[in-house]
Scaffold this motif. Structure first.
Motif, PDB file in Angstrom:
ATOM      1  N   THR A  75       0.837  -1.203   0.000  1.00  0.00           N
ATOM      2  CA  THR A  75       0.000   0.000   0.000  1.00  0.00           C
ATOM      3  C   THR A  75       0.871   1.252   0.000  1.00  0.00           C
ATOM      4  O   THR A  75       0.581   2.229  -0.702  1.00  0.00           O
ATOM      5  CB  THR A  75      -0.935   0.012   1.220  1.00  0.00           C
ATOM      6  OG1 THR A  75      -1.746  -1.172   1.216  1.00  0.00           O
ATOM      7  CG2 THR A  75      -1.843   1.225   1.203  1.00  0.00           C
ATOM      8  N   ALA A  76       1.941   1.239   0.795  1.00  0.00           N
ATOM      9  CA  ALA A  76       2.848   2.386   0.835  1.00  0.00           C
ATOM     10  C   ALA A  76       3.529   2.599  -0.513  1.00  0.00           C
ATOM     11  O   ALA A  76       3.703   3.740  -0.953  1.00  0.00           O
ATOM     12  CB  ALA A  76       3.893   2.190   1.932  1.00  0.00           C
ATOM     13  N   LEU A  77       3.907   1.525  -1.192  1.00  0.00           N
ATOM     14  CA  LEU A  77       4.543   1.656  -2.501  1.00  0.00           C
ATOM     15  C   LEU A  77       3.567   2.217  -3.538  1.00  0.00           C
ATOM     16  O   LEU A  77       3.938   3.049  -4.373  1.00  0.00           O
ATOM     17  CB  LEU A  77       5.080   0.299  -2.967  1.00  0.00           C
ATOM     18  CG  LEU A  77       6.330  -0.219  -2.247  1.00  0.00           C
ATOM     19  CD1 LEU A  77       6.629  -1.653  -2.662  1.00  0.00           C
ATOM     20  CD2 LEU A  77       7.527   0.671  -2.536  1.00  0.00           C
ATOM     21  N   VAL A  78       2.327   1.756  -3.480  1.00  0.00           N
ATOM     22  CA  VAL A  78       1.303   2.290  -4.378  1.00  0.00           C
ATOM     23  C   VAL A  78       1.101   3.783  -4.118  1.00  0.00           C
ATOM     24  O   VAL A  78       1.002   4.590  -5.050  1.00  0.00           O
ATOM     25  CB  VAL A  78      -0.017   1.522  -4.208  1.00  0.00           C
ATOM     26  CG1 VAL A  78      -1.171   2.240  -4.902  1.00  0.00           C
ATOM     27  CG2 VAL A  78       0.113   0.107  -4.758  1.00  0.00           C
ATOM     28  N   CYS A  79       1.046   4.150  -2.839  1.00  0.00           N
ATOM     29  CA  CYS A  79       0.863   5.557  -2.484  1.00  0.00           C
ATOM     30  C   CYS A  79       2.094   6.387  -2.825  1.00  0.00           C
ATOM     31  O   CYS A  79       1.970   7.568  -3.158  1.00  0.00           O
ATOM     32  CB  CYS A  79       0.540   5.680  -0.992  1.00  0.00           C
ATOM     33  SG  CYS A  79      -1.100   5.064  -0.549  1.00  0.00           S
ATOM     34  N   ALA A  80       3.269   5.788  -2.750  1.00  0.00           N
ATOM     35  CA  ALA A  80       4.487   6.510  -3.160  1.00  0.00           C
ATOM     36  C   ALA A  80       4.419   6.856  -4.640  1.00  0.00           C
ATOM     37  O   ALA A  80       4.835   7.952  -5.052  1.00  0.00           O
ATOM     38  CB  ALA A  80       5.728   5.670  -2.861  1.00  0.00           C
ATOM     39  N   GLY A 128       8.426  13.715  -1.451  1.00  0.00           N
ATOM     40  CA  GLY A 128       7.678  14.373  -2.513  1.00  0.00           C
ATOM     41  C   GLY A 128       7.772  15.887  -2.434  1.00  0.00           C
ATOM     42  O   GLY A 128       8.015  16.564  -3.447  1.00  0.00           O
ATOM     43  N   CYS A 129       7.617  16.439  -1.228  1.00  0.00           N
ATOM     44  CA  CYS A 129       7.708  17.894  -1.050  1.00  0.00           C
ATOM     45  C   CYS A 129       9.126  18.395  -1.287  1.00  0.00           C
ATOM     46  O   CYS A 129       9.324  19.458  -1.895  1.00  0.00           O
ATOM     47  CB  CYS A 129       7.244  18.271   0.357  1.00  0.00           C
ATOM     48  SG  CYS A 129       5.474  18.069   0.647  1.00  0.00           S
ATOM     49  N   TYR A 130      10.113  17.653  -0.818  1.00  0.00           N
ATOM     50  CA  TYR A 130      11.514  18.065  -0.998  1.00  0.00           C
ATOM     51  C   TYR A 130      11.887  18.134  -2.479  1.00  0.00           C
ATOM     52  O   TYR A 130      12.485  19.112  -2.938  1.00  0.00           O
ATOM     53  CB  TYR A 130      12.427  17.086  -0.265  1.00  0.00           C
ATOM     54  CG  TYR A 130      13.881  17.196  -0.640  1.00  0.00           C
ATOM     55  CD1 TYR A 130      14.664  18.252  -0.173  1.00  0.00           C
ATOM     56  CD2 TYR A 130      14.473  16.251  -1.472  1.00  0.00           C
ATOM     57  CE1 TYR A 130      15.995  18.355  -0.542  1.00  0.00           C
ATOM     58  CE2 TYR A 130      15.795  16.345  -1.837  1.00  0.00           C
ATOM     59  CZ  TYR A 130      16.557  17.403  -1.363  1.00  0.00           C
ATOM     60  OH  TYR A 130      17.880  17.513  -1.732  1.00  0.00           O
ATOM     61  N   LYS A 131      11.519  17.092  -3.211  1.00  0.00           N
ATOM     62  CA  LYS A 131      11.860  17.065  -4.634  1.00  0.00           C
ATOM     63  C   LYS A 131      11.165  18.188  -5.393  1.00  0.00           C
ATOM     64  O   LYS A 131      11.744  18.789  -6.305  1.00  0.00           O
ATOM     65  CB  LYS A 131      11.478  15.711  -5.239  1.00  0.00           C
ATOM     66  CG  LYS A 131      12.333  14.552  -4.762  1.00  0.00           C
ATOM     67  CD  LYS A 131      13.761  14.702  -5.243  1.00  0.00           C
ATOM     68  CE  LYS A 131      14.616  13.497  -4.871  1.00  0.00           C
ATOM     69  NZ  LYS A 131      16.001  13.632  -5.341  1.00  0.00           N
ATOM     70  N   SER A 188      10.410   5.154  -2.538  1.00  0.00           N
ATOM     71  CA  SER A 188      10.312   3.690  -2.512  1.00  0.00           C
ATOM     72  C   SER A 188      11.526   3.072  -1.830  1.00  0.00           C
ATOM     73  O   SER A 188      11.397   2.138  -1.021  1.00  0.00           O
ATOM     74  CB  SER A 188      10.177   3.151  -3.941  1.00  0.00           C
ATOM     75  OG  SER A 188       9.030   3.664  -4.569  1.00  0.00           O
ATOM     76  N   LEU A 189      12.712   3.591  -2.150  1.00  0.00           N
ATOM     77  CA  LEU A 189      13.934   3.103  -1.499  1.00  0.00           C
ATOM     78  C   LEU A 189      13.876   3.356   0.007  1.00  0.00           C
ATOM     79  O   LEU A 189      14.221   2.477   0.810  1.00  0.00           O
ATOM     80  CB  LEU A 189      15.149   3.788  -2.114  1.00  0.00           C
ATOM     81  CG  LEU A 189      16.512   3.457  -1.481  1.00  0.00           C
ATOM     82  CD1 LEU A 189      16.828   1.985  -1.633  1.00  0.00           C
ATOM     83  CD2 LEU A 189      17.617   4.309  -2.109  1.00  0.00           C
TER      84      LEU A 189
END
Length: 260
Positions: A102-107, A214-217, A240-241
């Motif tokens: 779920t976390a990977l999908v959300c990433a 996400g915000c940093y990038k 993801s990493l």
């Protein structure tokens, strides 16, 4: 083969990236407790993160439950342990498979979206305009989004786990004629505090990592549309990493804690 100077440059760039992200994270924790609190924007971002990711998470969880049960069932039948199917599936999904997938999908969905959104605002100088107008862009853009992902991801994981278990039940009901009550009685009998609590706690850290990356990038996106695309792509890869690293640490700490 890449030269030593090129490898050294890549290592230096990675270490600089880690240092910048660490500084960005420290700034987030400083700003999160300062006034004003952007509650309206926080609720709006919670809706965007939670409601708009619900369908994708639900479909993913349902397929996880179906596939895991279909793949495992023949092996358990071969060993005469088909009655252990609900227990095995519930522990696998709740402990590890549900949270990390779920976390990977959300990433992929949330992390890239945040990176692209803030990156486009950076490129079009909307962030600079907010600073000129007296608004704190970090507070309004970064803090609200990171908090929303941190708060919503655990709820998405719980919903995804429930749907995955329901998908597993459907397979057992069709192939083994197992009733709903019997299946979920065995599910809840198999689950213990040591299965549910650590798995739930680490999802908060998953959400924090996705939101921060996400915000940093996006916040430090380079000029041009190409920079926005790179920000969105690198946000997914880096998040993801980071999820796998956090998951390893969480499992390692949990194993030590519950062995004491």
């Amino acid at each position: 083969m890449p030269s030593k100077s090129k490898i050294k440059a890549q290592i230096d760039a990675f270490l600089i990236e880690v240092g910048d992200l660490s500084y960005f994270t420290a700034r987030f924790f400083r700003e999160v407790f300062k006034r004003p609190f952007e509650l309206k924007e926080l609720l709006n971002q919670c809706y965007n993160v939670g409601n708009k990711s619900l369908l994708l998470v639900g479909i993913t969880g349902f397929i996880i439950g179906l596939v895991l049960t279909l793949q495992t069932r023949p092996t358990l039948i071969e060993f005469g342990a088909i009655s252990w199917m609900p227990s095995m599936v519930s522990i696998s999904i709740v402990r590890e498979i549900g949270p990390i997938l779920t976390a990977l999908v959300c990433a992929g969905r949330i992390g890239s979206g945040i990176g692209a959104e803030i990156g486009s605002m950076k490129v079009t100088e909307q962030i600079d305009a907010m600073e000129v107008s007296g608004t704190n862009p970090f507070k309004y853009l970064v803090v609200t989004r990171v908090l929303s992902v941190t708060l919503m991801l655990p709820l998405l994981v719980i919903i995804g786990d429930a749907i995955a278990l329901f998908g597993s039940f459907l397979v057992e009901h069709v192939k083994g004629n197992v009733s709903f009550v019997l299946f979920f009685n065995q599910v809840f009998d198999a689950l213990e505090f040591g299965d549910i609590m650590p798995a739930t706690i680490k999802t908060f850290f998953f959400g924090l990592a996705i939101g921060l990356v996400g915000c940093y990038k996006g916040y430090y996106c380079k000029k041009g549309t190409e920079g926005v695309g790179k920000a969105a792509n690198s946000a997914v890869v880096f998040a993801s990493l980071l999820l796998f690293i956090i998951d390893f640490i969480a499992v390692f700490v949990t194993d030590i804690f519950f062995d004491l």
